[in-house]
Each structure stands twice: as structure tokens, then as C-alpha cells.
Design a protein around this motif. Structure first.
Motif, mmCIF file in Angstrom:
data_model
loop_
_atom_site.group_PDB
_atom_site.id
_atom_site.type_symbol
_atom_site.label_atom_id
_atom_site.label_comp_id
_atom_site.label_asym_id
_atom_site.label_seq_id
_atom_site.Cartn_x
_atom_site.Cartn_y
_atom_site.Cartn_z
ATOM 1 N N GLU A 139 0.813 -1.065 -0.022
ATOM 2 C CA GLU A 139 0.081 -0.126 -0.155
ATOM 3 C C GLU A 139 0.938 1.113 0.150
ATOM 4 O O GLU A 139 1.863 1.323 0.535
ATOM 5 C CB GLU A 139 -0.906 -0.033 1.140
ATOM 6 C CG GLU A 139 -2.030 -1.197 1.313
ATOM 7 C CD GLU A 139 -2.804 -0.795 0.214
ATOM 8 O OE1 GLU A 139 -3.491 0.101 -0.028
ATOM 9 O OE2 GLU A 139 -3.252 -1.898 -0.494
ATOM 10 N N PHE A 140 0.525 2.469 -0.597
ATOM 11 C CA PHE A 140 1.094 3.644 -0.773
ATOM 12 C C PHE A 140 1.198 4.167 0.784
ATOM 13 O O PHE A 140 0.344 3.998 1.473
ATOM 14 C CB PHE A 140 0.258 4.709 -1.645
ATOM 15 C CG PHE A 140 0.863 5.928 -1.502
ATOM 16 C CD1 PHE A 140 1.966 6.088 -2.552
ATOM 17 C CD2 PHE A 140 0.448 6.965 -0.785
ATOM 18 C CE1 PHE A 140 2.802 7.380 -2.467
ATOM 19 C CE2 PHE A 140 1.066 8.366 -0.609
ATOM 20 C CZ PHE A 140 1.804 8.388 -1.674
ATOM 21 N N THR A 141 2.463 4.624 0.926
ATOM 22 C CA THR A 141 2.583 5.346 2.418
ATOM 23 C C THR A 141 3.188 6.599 2.199
ATOM 24 O O THR A 141 4.193 6.905 1.285
ATOM 25 C CB THR A 141 3.454 4.571 3.059
ATOM 26 O OG1 THR A 141 3.976 5.058 4.356
ATOM 27 C CG2 THR A 141 4.853 4.242 2.549
ATOM 28 N N THR A 142 2.569 7.678 3.008
ATOM 29 C CA THR A 142 3.132 8.919 2.566
ATOM 30 C C THR A 142 4.428 9.394 3.523
ATOM 31 O O THR A 142 4.934 10.402 3.063
ATOM 32 C CB THR A 142 1.975 10.111 3.368
ATOM 33 O OG1 THR A 142 1.784 9.764 4.799
ATOM 34 C CG2 THR A 142 0.753 10.030 2.463
ATOM 35 N N ASP A 143 4.609 8.574 4.381
ATOM 36 C CA ASP A 143 5.943 8.854 5.026
ATOM 37 C C ASP A 143 7.195 7.945 4.710
ATOM 38 O O ASP A 143 8.113 7.799 5.570
ATOM 39 C CB ASP A 143 5.675 8.832 6.437
ATOM 40 C CG ASP A 143 5.226 7.738 7.098
ATOM 41 O OD1 ASP A 143 4.934 6.776 6.315
ATOM 42 O OD2 ASP A 143 5.344 7.762 8.400
ATOM 43 N N GLY A 144 7.088 6.971 3.879
ATOM 44 C CA GLY A 144 7.977 5.854 3.485
ATOM 45 C C GLY A 144 8.300 5.821 2.044
ATOM 46 O O GLY A 144 7.824 6.790 1.238
ATOM 47 N N LEU A 145 9.118 4.868 1.500
ATOM 48 C CA LEU A 145 9.572 4.585 0.219
ATOM 49 C C LEU A 145 8.370 3.982 -0.642
ATOM 50 O O LEU A 145 8.045 2.963 -0.054
ATOM 51 C CB LEU A 145 10.756 3.902 0.107
ATOM 52 C CG LEU A 145 11.964 4.667 0.543
ATOM 53 C CD1 LEU A 145 13.215 3.859 0.523
ATOM 54 C CD2 LEU A 145 12.290 6.125 -0.331
ATOM 55 N N ASN A 146 8.081 4.503 -1.675
ATOM 56 C CA ASN A 146 7.159 3.520 -2.607
ATOM 57 C C ASN A 146 7.743 3.345 -3.883
ATOM 58 O O ASN A 146 8.291 4.412 -4.516
ATOM 59 C CB ASN A 146 5.981 4.405 -3.068
ATOM 60 C CG ASN A 146 5.328 4.868 -1.219
ATOM 61 O OD1 ASN A 146 4.484 4.212 -1.048
ATOM 62 N ND2 ASN A 146 5.432 6.274 -1.016
ATOM 63 N N VAL A 147 7.490 2.218 -4.449
ATOM 64 C CA VAL A 147 8.216 1.912 -5.809
ATOM 65 C C VAL A 147 7.571 2.725 -6.738
ATOM 66 O O VAL A 147 6.505 3.084 -7.046
ATOM 67 C CB VAL A 147 7.968 0.514 -6.262
ATOM 68 C CG1 VAL A 147 8.440 0.231 -7.480
ATOM 69 C CG2 VAL A 147 8.789 -0.451 -5.191
ATOM 70 N N ALA A 148 8.398 3.653 -7.450
ATOM 71 C CA ALA A 148 8.099 4.690 -8.378
ATOM 72 C C ALA A 148 7.987 3.806 -9.757
ATOM 73 O O ALA A 148 7.365 4.182 -10.813
ATOM 74 C CB ALA A 148 8.926 5.906 -8.591
ATOM 75 N N GLY A 149 8.893 2.956 -10.007
ATOM 76 C CA GLY A 149 9.108 2.182 -11.297
ATOM 77 C C GLY A 149 10.483 1.460 -11.358
ATOM 78 O O GLY A 149 11.336 1.626 -10.590
#
Length: 76
Positions: A59-69
Motif C-alpha cells: 500500500e502507498f505510504t506518505t512517510d515511506g518509500l514507494n516503488v515509482a518504477g
């Protein structure tokens, strides 16, 4: 699903900051990466290059790392 050899790009929340690593193995929802500018606690105050286990999909997290691509280098 990423493939070994891909460069994974993460973004921090929705901002411009981020991180990158090289995928060396994928097993289900876990990828093994080689990453620089890291440390044992995973903060950005890095003192080493390390092998890390990362989640492929979450799930997307506003304060952590998210895979962009992923970037796939071409073969010569």
C-alpha cells in the motif's frame, strides 16, 4: 514484476526525494536489492552499500518509500 538487473526507483511519499537500488533476485512479493547510501537502520544517512530485502507491492505510504518504477538497461 521486476526482473534481476533492473534498477528500482523509490519515491518518498509524493515528494521529489527518493532512492534507487539494483534488483538481484525476486521471490514472490520480495525482491533482493543492492543499495548504496544506506545503513543498518535503513535511514538516508548511509555509511555502506548493502544487500536489502524489499517488498515489491504494498500500500502507498506518505512517510515511506514507494516503488515509482523500474529501469531496464539494454543489452549491448
Amino acid at each position: 514484476v521486476p526482473r534481476p538487473g533492473a534498477i528500482v526507483i523509490w519515491s518518498k511519499g509524493k515528494g521529489p526525494a527518493g532512492h534507487a537500488g539494483i534488483v538481484i533476485k525476486v521471490d514472490g512479493n520480495t525482491m533482493t536489492t543492492i543499495e548504496g547510501n544506506t545503513n543498518a537502520s535503513g535511514s538516508r544517512d548511509g555509511d555502506r552499500v548493502a544487500i536489502k530485502l524489499r517488498t515489491v507491492h504494498r500500500e502507498f505510504t506518505t512517510d515511506g518509500l514507494n516503488v515509482a518504477g523500474y529501469i531496464y538497461p539494454f543489452e549491448v
